[in-house]
Design an enzyme around this catalytic site. Structure first.
Site, PDB file in Angstrom:
ATOM      1  N   ASP A  45       0.833  -1.206   0.000  1.00 54.67           N
ATOM      2  CA  ASP A  45       0.000   0.000   0.000  1.00 54.67           C
ATOM      3  C   ASP A  45       0.868   1.257   0.000  1.00 54.67           C
ATOM      4  OD1 ASP A  45      -2.324   1.563  -0.013  1.00 54.67           O
ATOM      5  OD2 ASP A  45      -2.417   1.652   2.166  1.00 54.67           O
ATOM      6  N   LYS A  51       4.316   7.429   0.229  1.00 58.80           N
ATOM      7  CA  LYS A  51       4.210   6.613   1.428  1.00 58.80           C
ATOM      8  C   LYS A  51       5.459   5.793   1.708  1.00 58.80           C
ATOM      9  CE  LYS A  51      -0.757   5.582   1.857  1.00 58.80           C
ATOM     10  NZ  LYS A  51      -1.696   4.434   1.896  1.00 58.80           N
ATOM     11  N   CYS A  74     -15.057  -4.571  11.919  1.00 54.60           N
ATOM     12  CA  CYS A  74     -15.461  -3.291  12.521  1.00 54.60           C
ATOM     13  C   CYS A  74     -14.306  -2.352  12.830  1.00 54.60           C
ATOM     14  CB  CYS A  74     -16.240  -3.544  13.820  1.00 54.60           C
ATOM     15  SG  CYS A  74     -17.502  -4.817  13.699  1.00 54.60           S
ATOM     16  N   CYS A 120     -13.299   1.284  11.224  1.00 49.73           N
ATOM     17  CA  CYS A 120     -13.935   2.541  11.621  1.00 49.73           C
ATOM     18  C   CYS A 120     -13.903   2.774  13.129  1.00 49.73           C
ATOM     19  CB  CYS A 120     -15.390   2.579  11.148  1.00 49.73           C
ATOM     20  SG  CYS A 120     -15.574   2.705   9.358  1.00 49.73           S
ATOM     21  N   HIS A 121     -14.081   1.715  13.915  1.00 49.07           N
ATOM     22  CA  HIS A 121     -14.271   1.900  15.349  1.00 49.07           C
ATOM     23  C   HIS A 121     -13.022   1.633  16.178  1.00 49.07           C
ATOM     24  CE1 HIS A 121     -18.566   2.722  15.137  1.00 49.07           C
ATOM     25  NE2 HIS A 121     -18.647   1.786  14.218  1.00 49.07           N
TER      26      HIS A 121
END
Length: 747
Positions: free
Chosen positions: A332, A359, A638, A641-642
């Site tokens: 990435d 990056k 999850c 995002c969290h």
């Protein structure tokens, strides 16, 4: 050495500079009085002469993000105060760079909403939410953000999260034309700012984590008709290639692996720049799909044009040259990061260059006429390559294969530098980089299967940071913060060396602004806006903005008075997923804002309550085994995002603190899409009802543990009795071992 002028030939002799500054300020005042939205090709090309405005994403086509304005200077910046602020009613990330044209400030917010504001007073002139399909938010890898607008002939152009390019009337905010730029059967999004070159609006897209084929498109600025499209990776070899260069690019991919079925990646999701003298448009190209090159292309190959800077003709999209920063990209390591054009004196010869800190951790200086590598040195710690061979232009890689075993590697997918724009200061000759040092364990996902509705990276990325329910949140935060460093880095591109750095206390901060009188501005994830001496790095001004800053500041004048404006709202890729990096002082009630400063400003932000109130979670009925299964599912689906251990950034729902109603309607939210309008899309079809229950059980356990920690905090005897002290000791040992590992890897 840098000659005493910029890429556009701006003289730096003090007397000449002062005389021109006076005359141009007068010109800027005259422009304020006229119909200022008549932005055309000449005005874009001469943007550097409009000192009072910021009419392009990087202020000028060279993308230097430098303003010669010096009413605010090193001698008086400590008198900078808040002039006005505008609440935006959002708790998601704000990454945009505002435009300022003749007294009006234009910007984009979350969910691609567009705004116009009186730059003097902060009065909202209009807002258009563009009727965005919020279900497309599930394909936004890195928050439902937007980085800005472009302007041309009284029209503003915005790319939307659901893949459209929209032209708005700059006076009213009404839609002039609206074009779908993507195939909605594929998980495309748009978060980047368009550019306008020679009457054409240029826009890319995102979605490579999910599985798309990248490209950049040009649309007629007046009619919205597609003019040309340049694909950054080849399509199926059985189909005709869209242009001759893609046939050559296809030779760098192994057709036996059918990369085109997933898409290949290579999205043009952010940076562009334009040189009017050479008539070259420069685009930055992103990562592959999946990240894992052993899955994407096990036979090897450079996989053009992944992680490349590509030069095109803006009128036709014709390929001119490319330089690939990371051949065969497998980590990435995008090359979508900010591109800056300047004229640099290197070894006695002036060179027209393009500069990038992508990056992968190396700072590149290329001749922008033909893409030849001039120099490259690492600006942060790098372990995947020893150096860049200046003869071949290719990296000399280390043993970094993750096929057989995991590799702990610098930089992480967050990069040594991400999308946050750098700035170039002609008074010092330095580039100022919002940099970070952060590693990650890269390891092959042996069970990889393509899922068009979810991340397809081919690595056990988030599984490596699965946090057991018993680990106290403060330990997760402390260990995470200790292994992630962020700083503003002053870099000399002519000598390829660090000049100074200033620790930002967060690895995820704002873009940089260079201004006259040797100033550099940057916002931090800890909730401050700072000004530095560009030559020495001394911090001259420090202002509490109450929450993390990732938007990029701009400066301008109205009626002869200089202002600095910045969007304040925490989020984005790292900010969304890693709560420990945020401004932990922030209350969850603080929403995103546009803040504007001037000398002598006296406006005060309203006070905030910084404490969370933890509700009583429902009783735990699951077994330890079920809670463990829930932890694994949470950290697979999850965590993006969290956050690890459900430590969310302050603007998003912290799932340790769910109230009784949220617990009661958990399945309706997760599977039924009950909070779709807030960005929480349904996971029905991705996870089963049984898996939803397991995730819920894990979160209930976290809630109980967090509540117990709060109740027993400060009482050693209570912590020993409850077993929390033992857990702390265990995690402390793990944290120390991790820090030692981190240090050894760095050494």
């Amino acid at each position: 050495m840098f000659k005493k002028r910029t890429a556009t030939g701006w003289p730096r002799h003090p007397v000449v500079h002062a005389a021109l500054l006076v005359s141009l300020l007068a010109l800027a005042g005259a422009q304020t009085a006229r119909a200022g939205t008549a932005v055309d090709a000449q005005r874009l090309a001469e943007a550097d002469q409009e000192l009072g405005n910021w009419i392009q994403h990087g202020r000028t086509q060279s993308e230097q993000r430098y303003s010669p304005l010096d009413q605010i200077n090193a001698g008086n910046v400590d008198d900078l105060g808040l002039a006005w602020y505008l609440d935006l009613g959002t708790k998601r990330g704000l990454e945009g760079t505002p435009l300022v044209v003749d007294g009006v400030l234009y910007f984009t917010g979350t969910w691609s909403a567009a705004y116009a504001v009186d730059a003097r007073s902060g009065k909202l002139l209009w807002k258009n939410d563009l009727n965005v399909d919020r279900d497309r938010g599930q394909f936004a890898c890195c928050d439902v953000v937007n980085r800005g607008m472009a302007m041309w002939n009284n029209k503003l152009y915005v790319g939307t999260i659901d893949g459209r390019l929209v032209a708005l009337d700059a006076t009213t905010g009404e839609v002039v034309w609206d074009k779908l730029t993507v195939d909605l059967e594929r998980p495309y999004t748009i978060t980047g700012a368009p550019r306008v070159v020679k009457g054409k609006v240029l826009i890319g897209n995102g979605g490579a984590e999910y599985g798309v084929r990248g490209y950049v498109s040009a649309y007629d600025a007046e009619t919205g008709e597609l003019a040309w499209r340049f694909y950054t990776v080849p399509g199926a070899p059985s189909q005709p290639f869209e242009n001759p260069v893609l046939e050559k690019a296809a030779a760098t991919w192994d057709a036996a692996d059918k990369y085109w079925e997933i898409g290949g990646g290579g999205t043009v999701w952010d940076s562009m720049a334009y040189d009017p003298d050479l008539d070259l448009l420069y685009i930055g190209v992103g990562n592959g799909t999946p990240w894992n090159k052993e899955i994407r292309n096990p036979a090897g190959g450079d996989n053009l044009f992944l992680s490349s800077i590509v030069a095109l003709r803006p009128e036709t999209g014709e390929y001119v040259w490319h330089y690939q920063t990371t051949p065969g990209e497998g980590w990435d390591y995008t090359a979508t990061q900010h591109l800056i054009l300047a004229d640099v004196e290197i070894e006695g010869e002036e060179r027209p260059v393009i500069m990038q800190a992508p990056k992968n951790g190396f700072f590149y200086v290329l001749d922008r006429r033909d893409g030849r590598l001039i120099s490259a040195e690492n600006y942060v710690h790098v372990s995947w390559a020893k150096e860049i061979d200046l003869k071949t232009g290719r990296p000399v890689e280390t043993d970094n294969s993750y096929k057989e075993h995991g590799v702990y590697q610098f930089p992480s997918p967050m990069g040594g530098h991400n999308w946050q724009p750098m700035c170039f200061h002609p008074e010092t000759g330095y580039v100022y980089i919002p940099a970070r040092e952060l590693a990650m364990m890269y390891r092959q996902d042996e069970g990889f299967q393509y899922n068009p509705n979810f991340w397809n990276v081919g690595m056990e990325v988030m599984k490596d940071i699965t946090v057991p329910a018993w680990v106290p949140a403060e330990l997760v935060e402390k260990v995470g913060a200790a292994t992630a460093q962020g700083f503003l880095l002053a870099w000399d591109p002519a000598r390829q060396r660090e000049v100074w750095r200033h620790n930002s206390d967060s690895p995820w901060n704002s873009g940089a602004l260079c201004s006259g009188s040797n100033l550099v501005f940057e916002g931090t994830g800890r909730g401050y806006l700072d000004a530095y001496d560009a030559a020495t790095g001394k911090r001259l001004w420090h202002y509490d903005v109450q929450q993390g800053v990732i938007g990029s500041p701009v400066t301008y004048t109205v009626d002869g008075e200089q202002y600095v404006s910045v969007l304040v709202g925490w989020g984005g890729a790292f900010g969304l997923s890693f709560g420990f990096a945020s401004n932990t002082r922030q209350a969850p009630s603080v929403e995103g804002r546009l803040l504007t400063f001037k000398l002598g400003g006296q406006t005060q932000l309203p006070p905030v309550e910084r404490l969370r109130r933890l509700p009583e979670p429902p009783p735990q009925t699951a077994s330890d085994e079920e809670i463990e299964q829930g932890a694994k599912l949470y950290h697979h689906y999850c965590v993006y995002c969290h956050g690890p251990g459900a430590i969310s950034h302050p603007n998003l729902a912290d799932l340790r603190y769910m109230d009784a109603e949220t617990h009661r309607t958990f399945d309706a939210i997760v599977l039924g899409g009950a909070q779709r309008d807030r960005g929480m899309v349904s996971f029905a079809g991705t996870i089963s009802p049984e898996q939803s229950q397991l995730i819920h059980a894990y979160l209930i356990e976290l809630g109980h543990n967090t509540l117990e920690t709060e109740r027993t905090r400060g009482s050693l005897w209570s912590r020993i009795k409850s077993g929390t002290y033992t857990a702390l000791a265990q995690v402390a040992e793990w944290g120390v071992a991790l820090l030692r590992w981190f240090k050894n890897a760095a050494d």
